[in-house]
Design an enzyme around this catalytic site. Sequence first.
Site, PDB file in Angstrom:
ATOM      1  N   GLY A  24      10.175  -7.801  49.638  1.00 27.85           N
ATOM      2  CA  GLY A  24      11.641  -8.285  49.217  1.00 27.85           C
ATOM      3  C   GLY A  24      11.998  -9.432  50.040  1.00 27.85           C
ATOM      4  N   THR A  25      11.149 -10.391  50.132  1.00 27.19           N
ATOM      5  CA  THR A  25      11.502 -11.552  51.285  1.00 27.19           C
ATOM      6  C   THR A  25      12.820 -12.224  51.107  1.00 27.19           C
ATOM      7  OG1 THR A  25       9.233 -11.988  50.214  1.00 27.19           O
ATOM      8  CG2 THR A  25       9.682 -13.106  52.297  1.00 27.19           C
ATOM      9  N   ARG A  26      13.407 -12.009  49.882  1.00 24.92           N
ATOM     10  CA  ARG A  26      14.559 -12.864  49.674  1.00 24.92           C
ATOM     11  C   ARG A  26      15.838 -12.073  50.176  1.00 24.92           C
ATOM     12  NH1 ARG A  26      15.017 -14.747  43.812  1.00 24.92           N
ATOM     13  NH2 ARG A  26      13.487 -13.175  43.058  1.00 24.92           N
ATOM     14  N   MET A  27      15.508 -10.803  50.492  1.00 24.98           N
ATOM     15  CA  MET A  27      16.537 -10.035  50.919  1.00 24.98           C
ATOM     16  C   MET A  27      17.020 -10.229  52.454  1.00 24.98           C
ATOM     17  SD  MET A  27      17.436  -7.858  48.623  1.00 24.98           S
ATOM     18  CE  MET A  27      18.573  -6.696  49.242  1.00 24.98           C
ATOM     19  N   LYS A  28      16.038 -11.066  53.089  1.00 22.23           N
ATOM     20  CA  LYS A  28      16.129 -11.640  54.379  1.00 22.23           C
ATOM     21  C   LYS A  28      16.364 -10.512  55.436  1.00 22.23           C
ATOM     22  CE  LYS A  28      17.218 -16.426  53.193  1.00 22.23           C
ATOM     23  NZ  LYS A  28      16.879 -16.209  52.028  1.00 22.23           N
TER      24      LYS A  28
END
Length: 248
Positions: free
Chosen positions: A14-18
């Site tokens: 979930g890279t875009r969850m930062k």
Amino acid sequence: MEDIRAIILAAGKGTRMKSELPKVLHEIDGKPLAQYVIDAAKEAGAKELCLVVGYQRDRVMERLAGNTGVTFAVQKEQLGTGHAVMCASQFLGQKGQVFILCGDTPLITGETLQAFAQYHKAQGNAVTVLSAVLDNADGYGRILRDEAGTFVKSVEHKDATPKEREVKEVNAGMYIFDAGYLKEALTHLTTDNAQGEYYLPDTMDFIRAAGGKVDAWKVADATEIAGVNTPEQLAEAAAVIVDRRRQA
């Protein structure tokens, strides 16, 4: 209802969850996203569930191990949805039905999954994919039907032609399979596609070729299929859950 199991895909980072936290462990109201999916599957009659874990798997397993009937399978490399299910093939068995669900879709309800399973059984399908109509279908696989409205196939966004991309009915990434058909179809998957991955939707072509009935069932409320990939989407899902509780 006959024997029904569930495989929940929960291996992604979930890279875009930062955030360092695995995506499926982000919480709404003190409950991890994957827990909402586990609860919905159980409510729909799944007694045994297998979570496919990968990124920070020990942390995910520790957080969700308290659920009865839940086991885990490890996906060491993320090579597509088909590959994730292959990692759980020991869990499949040859009989009964199996849900394939996503650990980052907390808005799916047990009631919808139950209706989905009932439709699948009533139609005598070997596989049914959950679909929804979206105004903005970007990034989703498309559901293609013939003139009569009969399901033809599901095509990934990256592999779709410009005309196919105009279709608003999307593949929600959730399925119910006849376990025997799925087990056989997984052995035929290849990475011959735009992303070089094992696509789960490709199993539907093999199942149809083997004589199984393939179909799509449209969910009434498209918000139920919403995945959480960003902090904004997490906030949107939380708002829906709060609203549902208020209405209940």
